[in-house]
Motif scaffolding. Structure first.
Motif, PDB file in Angstrom:
ATOM      1  N   PRO A  87       0.822  -1.230   0.000  1.00 45.95           N
ATOM      2  CA  PRO A  87       0.000   0.000   0.000  1.00 45.95           C
ATOM      3  C   PRO A  87       0.849   1.271   0.000  1.00 45.95           C
ATOM      4  O   PRO A  87       0.512   2.247  -0.700  1.00 45.95           O
ATOM      5  CB  PRO A  87      -0.812  -0.123   1.295  1.00 45.95           C
ATOM      6  CG  PRO A  87      -0.886  -1.590   1.554  1.00 45.95           C
ATOM      7  CD  PRO A  87       0.440  -2.127   1.118  1.00 45.95           C
ATOM      8  N   SER A  88       1.945   1.286   0.738  1.00 45.45           N
ATOM      9  CA  SER A  88       2.812   2.470   0.769  1.00 45.45           C
ATOM     10  C   SER A  88       3.520   2.666  -0.569  1.00 45.45           C
ATOM     11  O   SER A  88       3.705   3.800  -1.024  1.00 45.45           O
ATOM     12  CB  SER A  88       3.840   2.342   1.892  1.00 45.45           C
ATOM     13  OG  SER A  88       3.219   2.283   3.149  1.00 45.45           O
ATOM     14  N   VAL A  89       3.923   1.586  -1.202  1.00 45.86           N
ATOM     15  CA  VAL A  89       4.574   1.692  -2.506  1.00 45.86           C
ATOM     16  C   VAL A  89       3.587   2.225  -3.538  1.00 45.86           C
ATOM     17  O   VAL A  89       3.920   3.108  -4.360  1.00 45.86           O
ATOM     18  CB  VAL A  89       5.149   0.334  -2.948  1.00 45.86           C
ATOM     19  CG1 VAL A  89       5.680   0.406  -4.376  1.00 45.86           C
ATOM     20  CG2 VAL A  89       6.246  -0.115  -1.997  1.00 45.86           C
ATOM     21  N   GLU A  90       2.372   1.720  -3.513  1.00 48.56           N
ATOM     22  CA  GLU A  90       1.347   2.199  -4.444  1.00 48.56           C
ATOM     23  C   GLU A  90       1.096   3.699  -4.254  1.00 48.56           C
ATOM     24  O   GLU A  90       1.008   4.457  -5.227  1.00 48.56           O
ATOM     25  CB  GLU A  90       0.045   1.424  -4.220  1.00 48.56           C
ATOM     26  CG  GLU A  90       0.102  -0.028  -4.652  1.00 48.56           C
ATOM     27  CD  GLU A  90      -0.130  -0.189  -6.144  1.00 48.56           C
ATOM     28  OE1 GLU A  90      -0.239   0.839  -6.856  1.00 48.56           O
ATOM     29  OE2 GLU A  90      -0.218  -1.341  -6.604  1.00 48.56           O
ATOM     30  N   LYS A  91       1.010   4.139  -3.013  1.00 48.53           N
ATOM     31  CA  LYS A  91       0.777   5.553  -2.742  1.00 48.53           C
ATOM     32  C   LYS A  91       1.956   6.397  -3.221  1.00 48.53           C
ATOM     33  O   LYS A  91       1.770   7.475  -3.806  1.00 48.53           O
ATOM     34  CB  LYS A  91       0.548   5.782  -1.252  1.00 48.53           C
ATOM     35  CG  LYS A  91       0.175   7.218  -0.894  1.00 48.53           C
ATOM     36  CD  LYS A  91      -0.107   7.369   0.583  1.00 48.53           C
ATOM     37  CE  LYS A  91      -0.638   8.768   0.902  1.00 48.53           C
ATOM     38  NZ  LYS A  91       0.267   9.837   0.447  1.00 48.53           N
ATOM     39  N   ALA A  92       3.162   5.902  -3.004  1.00 49.11           N
ATOM     40  CA  ALA A  92       4.343   6.640  -3.448  1.00 49.11           C
ATOM     41  C   ALA A  92       4.373   6.767  -4.969  1.00 49.11           C
ATOM     42  O   ALA A  92       4.722   7.828  -5.505  1.00 49.11           O
ATOM     43  CB  ALA A  92       5.603   5.943  -2.946  1.00 49.11           C
ATOM     44  N   VAL A  93       4.022   5.693  -5.662  1.00 44.58           N
ATOM     45  CA  VAL A  93       3.995   5.733  -7.129  1.00 44.58           C
ATOM     46  C   VAL A  93       2.982   6.758  -7.612  1.00 44.58           C
ATOM     47  O   VAL A  93       3.246   7.548  -8.535  1.00 44.58           O
ATOM     48  CB  VAL A  93       3.681   4.333  -7.692  1.00 44.58           C
ATOM     49  CG1 VAL A  93       3.336   4.412  -9.179  1.00 44.58           C
ATOM     50  CG2 VAL A  93       4.862   3.394  -7.464  1.00 44.58           C
ATOM     51  N   GLN A  94       1.824   6.800  -6.986  1.00 43.03           N
ATOM     52  CA  GLN A  94       0.789   7.746  -7.397  1.00 43.03           C
ATOM     53  C   GLN A  94       1.178   9.190  -7.074  1.00 43.03           C
ATOM     54  O   GLN A  94       0.930  10.100  -7.864  1.00 43.03           O
ATOM     55  CB  GLN A  94      -0.524   7.378  -6.727  1.00 43.03           C
ATOM     56  CG  GLN A  94      -1.098   6.040  -7.194  1.00 43.03           C
ATOM     57  CD  GLN A  94      -2.234   5.544  -6.321  1.00 43.03           C
ATOM     58  OE1 GLN A  94      -2.724   6.250  -5.462  1.00 43.03           O
ATOM     59  NE2 GLN A  94      -2.649   4.295  -6.550  1.00 43.03           N
ATOM     60  N   ASP A  95       1.806   9.407  -5.913  1.00 47.35           N
ATOM     61  CA  ASP A  95       2.147  10.768  -5.510  1.00 47.35           C
ATOM     62  C   ASP A  95       3.418  11.279  -6.191  1.00 47.35           C
ATOM     63  O   ASP A  95       3.482  12.442  -6.611  1.00 47.35           O
ATOM     64  CB  ASP A  95       2.331  10.838  -3.987  1.00 47.35           C
ATOM     65  CG  ASP A  95       1.038  10.624  -3.230  1.00 47.35           C
ATOM     66  OD1 ASP A  95      -0.029  10.606  -3.871  1.00 47.35           O
ATOM     67  OD2 ASP A  95       1.096  10.463  -1.994  1.00 47.35           O
ATOM     68  N   TYR A  96       4.421  10.443  -6.281  1.00 45.66           N
ATOM     69  CA  TYR A  96       5.727  10.876  -6.781  1.00 45.66           C
ATOM     70  C   TYR A  96       5.816  10.816  -8.301  1.00 45.66           C
ATOM     71  O   TYR A  96       6.576  11.556  -8.914  1.00 45.66           O
ATOM     72  CB  TYR A  96       6.817   9.998  -6.155  1.00 45.66           C
ATOM     73  CG  TYR A  96       8.223  10.447  -6.446  1.00 45.66           C
ATOM     74  CD1 TYR A  96       8.710  11.660  -5.969  1.00 45.66           C
ATOM     75  CD2 TYR A  96       9.092   9.633  -7.182  1.00 45.66           C
ATOM     76  CE1 TYR A  96      10.012  12.066  -6.231  1.00 45.66           C
ATOM     77  CE2 TYR A  96      10.397  10.020  -7.441  1.00 45.66           C
ATOM     78  CZ  TYR A  96      10.847  11.235  -6.960  1.00 45.66           C
ATOM     79  OH  TYR A  96      12.142  11.630  -7.220  1.00 45.66           O
ATOM     80  N   ARG A  97       5.072   9.917  -8.909  1.00 43.37           N
ATOM     81  CA  ARG A  97       5.035   9.738 -10.366  1.00 43.37           C
ATOM     82  C   ARG A  97       6.445   9.506 -10.931  1.00 43.37           C
ATOM     83  O   ARG A  97       6.951  10.286 -11.748  1.00 43.37           O
ATOM     84  CB  ARG A  97       4.361  10.923 -11.044  1.00 43.37           C
ATOM     85  CG  ARG A  97       2.942  11.160 -10.557  1.00 43.37           C
ATOM     86  CD  ARG A  97       2.302  12.359 -11.231  1.00 43.37           C
ATOM     87  NE  ARG A  97       2.104  12.135 -12.663  1.00 43.37           N
ATOM     88  CZ  ARG A  97       1.073  11.485 -13.194  1.00 43.37           C
ATOM     89  NH1 ARG A  97       0.128  10.991 -12.394  1.00 43.37           N
ATOM     90  NH2 ARG A  97       0.978  11.320 -14.489  1.00 43.37           N
ATOM     91  N   PRO A  98       7.092   8.441 -10.505  1.00 43.87           N
ATOM     92  CA  PRO A  98       8.465   8.179 -10.965  1.00 43.87           C
ATOM     93  C   PRO A  98       8.506   7.728 -12.417  1.00 43.87           C
ATOM     94  O   PRO A  98       7.536   7.186 -12.958  1.00 43.87           O
ATOM     95  CB  PRO A  98       8.922   7.059 -10.026  1.00 43.87           C
ATOM     96  CG  PRO A  98       7.657   6.323  -9.708  1.00 43.87           C
ATOM     97  CD  PRO A  98       6.596   7.388  -9.603  1.00 43.87           C
ATOM     98  N   ASP A  99       9.659   7.925 -13.030  1.00 41.58           N
ATOM     99  CA  ASP A  99       9.899   7.381 -14.368  1.00 41.58           C
ATOM    100  C   ASP A  99      10.399   5.936 -14.279  1.00 41.58           C
ATOM    101  O   ASP A  99      10.073   5.115 -15.138  1.00 41.58           O
ATOM    102  CB  ASP A  99      10.942   8.237 -15.099  1.00 41.58           C
ATOM    103  CG  ASP A  99      10.477   9.664 -15.290  1.00 41.58           C
ATOM    104  OD1 ASP A  99       9.506   9.879 -16.031  1.00 41.58           O
ATOM    105  OD2 ASP A  99      11.084  10.565 -14.673  1.00 41.58           O
ATOM    106  N   ILE A 100      11.191   5.669 -13.232  1.00 40.24           N
ATOM    107  CA  ILE A 100      11.799   4.346 -13.063  1.00 40.24           C
ATOM    108  C   ILE A 100      11.695   3.944 -11.601  1.00 40.24           C
ATOM    109  O   ILE A 100      11.949   4.763 -10.705  1.00 40.24           O
ATOM    110  CB  ILE A 100      13.284   4.340 -13.482  1.00 40.24           C
ATOM    111  CG1 ILE A 100      13.440   4.740 -14.953  1.00 40.24           C
ATOM    112  CG2 ILE A 100      13.919   2.976 -13.218  1.00 40.24           C
ATOM    113  CD1 ILE A 100      12.904   3.741 -15.951  1.00 40.24           C
ATOM    114  N   LEU A 101      11.353   2.688 -11.347  1.00 42.23           N
ATOM    115  CA  LEU A 101      11.438   2.139 -10.001  1.00 42.23           C
ATOM    116  C   LEU A 101      12.700   1.292  -9.904  1.00 42.23           C
ATOM    117  O   LEU A 101      12.984   0.478 -10.797  1.00 42.23           O
ATOM    118  CB  LEU A 101      10.226   1.268  -9.671  1.00 42.23           C
ATOM    119  CG  LEU A 101       8.965   1.978  -9.151  1.00 42.23           C
ATOM    120  CD1 LEU A 101       8.333   2.829 -10.241  1.00 42.23           C
ATOM    121  CD2 LEU A 101       7.974   0.963  -8.610  1.00 42.23           C
ATOM    122  N   VAL A 102      13.472   1.496  -8.842  1.00 38.61           N
ATOM    123  CA  VAL A 102      14.662   0.683  -8.574  1.00 38.61           C
ATOM    124  C   VAL A 102      14.308  -0.210  -7.393  1.00 38.61           C
ATOM    125  O   VAL A 102      14.113   0.267  -6.278  1.00 38.61           O
ATOM    126  CB  VAL A 102      15.889   1.556  -8.261  1.00 38.61           C
ATOM    127  CG1 VAL A 102      17.130   0.686  -8.115  1.00 38.61           C
ATOM    128  CG2 VAL A 102      16.096   2.605  -9.348  1.00 38.61           C
TER     129      VAL A 102
END
Length: 387
Positions: A87-102
């Motif tokens: 859930p925290s990763v999903e929220k971070a992806v939605q809020d931060y809008r990264p180009d790449i996940l490491v």
């Protein structure tokens, strides 16, 4: 410039190499954020870092050995950690809008979020647990792991069908080793073997540098963070190591990273300290006795320091086998080695120059591989290819 979101495990040996790569990305003008426990991450990566918090919960089974350690790794750590952090990763992806996940190889929530949102992602292999496919001759174990991957995929609500191997990104896999250490293993073209990712770490005050005697050899004894999860076995090993070092005061000094009470009344040439500035100390060492964690192994070899490896769990036997095959050290039994046997292994490594020559060969391969800078370059290329 691009945005990179790092998802790692709350373990020092996983955070430090990721931080080194993140620092190189930041130096290149890219933006970096993290997902993880703020309490664990911030002391290691700096208070100024952007961290999407996950909280922290205890996990069982970290002290298991043998195949039981594989079972507990997945059932008691990887799968629960994935469910807890998703859930925290999903929220971070939605809020931060990264180009790449490491994504750390065992932080599967990052891979799940990337697959759900159609994002490119890179695997960061900060251990050798999966990299060399150690279970290729044990198909039932590999099938069992695949079953856990299918479980977390279904738990995340992702569509049915063939489940991808979330341990390995189809876009980029960064491995913190080199061909000189990993041996003749063949890897696909999107695998980048960059060697250890090293960078400056938070200062460790108080190490008595003037204690070091330039006329004697210097040996480090450490079992890494394993001491936290397996205190009893670690304390027993410390005592045997101290006994092994005791008669050698005329030729060496030993530095043992352990709690002060782990070795009662150590001899004068043995220093017992709870922590050391490891990267600064390593060039002063002539040998390392350790548990075989990939970080410690590579940090030693990056300074051409040969090893005596006493593996216990997880990827440590794999790392020990690679060190021995490369000629850069010897392997002993963590649980059964006697002080006399450990002393013999240590003096052999110190007295036979072939071990230092092999360690230097691996050091040179690490330099050629490029380390954190090479990893950052590959990540930047991955981001650029998608823009």
């Amino acid at each position: 410039m691009s945005r990179f979101l790092f998802i790692t495990l709350p373990l020092t040996g996983h955070v430090y190499p990721a931080s080194a790569i993140a620092s190189q990305l930041s130096a290149g003008g890219h933006e970096v954020a993290w997902v993880g426990s703020r309490a664990r991450l911030l002391p290691l990566i700096g208070d100024e870092a952007t961290v999407y918090g996950t909280g922290l919960r205890p996990y069982r089974g970290l002290a298991d050995t043998g195949l039981q350690s594989v079972k507990s790794l997945w059932e008691d750590f990887v799968v629960p950690f994935t469910r807890f952090t998703l859930p925290s990763v999903e929220k971070a992806v939605q809020d931060y809008r990264p180009d790449i996940l490491v994504v750390d190889q065992h932080a599967l929530a990052g891979a799940l979020a990337a697959e759900r949102h159609g994002l490119r992602w890179a695997t960061l292999c900060s251990s050798s647990m999966e990299l060399g496919q150690p279970f290729r001759e044990l198909p039932k174990i590999e099938c069992w792991i695949r079953g856990h991957l299918a479980t977390v995929w279904a738990d995340a609500g992702l569509p049915g069908g063939e489940v991808p191997d979330l341990r390995f990104s189809p876009h980029l896999v960064i491995a913190l080793t080199s061909t000189a250490l990993s041996g003749g293993l063949a890897f696909p073209g999107h695998y980048a073997l960059v060697g250890p990712a090293l960078s400056a770490r938070p200062a460790r005050a108080g190490f008595p540098w003037d204690w070091l005697d330039s006329g004697r050899s210097h040996v480090l004894v450490t079992v890494g963070t394993m001491a936290e999860s397996n205190a009893t076995d670690s304390a027993n090993f410390y005592r045997r190591a101290a006994e092994a070092l005791a008669p050698l005061g005329d030729r060496l000094q030993g530095i043992v990273i352990a709690p002060p009470d782990a070795i009662p009344a150590p001899p004068g040439h043995v220093l017992v300290v709870p922590r050391v500035p490891l990267l600064e100390l390593m060039p002063h060492l002539d040998a390392v006795i350790c548990h075989g964690g990939l970080n410690t192994v590579c940090e030693a070899l990056s300074c051409a320091v040969p090893l005596v490896v006493a593996p216990l769990t997880r990827d440590q036997p794999i790392n020990a086998a690679q060190v021995v095959a490369a000629g850069a050290g010897l392997r002993v039994s963590f649980g059964r080695v006697t002080p006399a046997q450990l002393r013999y292994a240590l003096t052999t490594v110190l007295d036979d120059p072939g071990y230092a020559v092999a360690a230097a060969r691996i050091r040179d391969s690490f330099v050629a591989a490029g380390g954190a800078r090479a990893a950052a370059q590959r990540l930047a290329q991955l981001a650029g290819s998608h823009q």
